[in-house]
Design a protein around this motif. Structure first.
Motif, short mmCIF file in Angstrom:
data_model
loop_
_atom_site.label_atom_id
_atom_site.label_comp_id
_atom_site.label_asym_id
_atom_site.label_seq_id
_atom_site.Cartn_x
_atom_site.Cartn_y
_atom_site.Cartn_z
N GLN A 99 0.82 -1.21 0.00
CA GLN A 99 0.00 0.00 0.00
C GLN A 99 0.86 1.25 0.00
O GLN A 99 1.96 1.27 0.57
N THR A 100 0.32 2.29 -0.60
CA THR A 100 1.04 3.57 -0.70
C THR A 100 1.48 4.06 0.67
O THR A 100 2.62 4.51 0.82
N LYS A 101 0.63 3.95 1.66
CA LYS A 101 0.97 4.45 3.00
C LYS A 101 2.18 3.74 3.60
O LYS A 101 2.86 4.28 4.46
#
Length: 118
Positions: A72-74
């Motif tokens: 995930q980007t986070k």
């Protein structure tokens, strides 16, 4: 060539130097069966043009490869020495330049693979 590619978004793009009588039916079948086909010369030229226009660097490659691994980007700042804000800005720029629209990460990854950026 790049403008034609972006405006038309063709399913097939072939340099006349890359085609012969024997290859044409195979290429035609692939396009009819909803496969994109870009001849070797076109692929090489598109890769070069895209990288020049995007100012593609190693961080962009790492971002796309990690997204392709379903990270995930986070969570990307744990893998790349960039802030979350920088990563999000890079992703937005790439999507805008490569796809000319708002799109998903999956669409971005697929387009990068098609253009052989990763």
């Amino acid at each position: 060539m790049f403008n034609a590619y972006k405006l038309v978004n063709p399913e097939g793009f072939i340099s006349k130097n890359d085609i012969d009588f024997e290859m044409f039916p195979e290429i035609f079948d692939r396009i009819v069966n909803v496969e994109n086909y870009f001849s070797p010369t076109i692929n090489t030229a598109l890769q070069s043009l895209v990288k020049q226009n995007l100012k593609w660097d190693e961080f962009d490659t790492q971002i796309i490869l990690l997204l392709d691994k379903v990270i995930q980007t986070k969570d990307l700042p744990q893998y790349i020495n960039l802030s979350l804000s920088s990563i999000e800005k890079r992703k937005a720029i790439l999507k805008r330049q490569i796809l000319d629209q708002k799109s998903s990460d999956k669409e971005l990854i697929a387009k990068c693979k098609m253009l052989k950026l990763i």
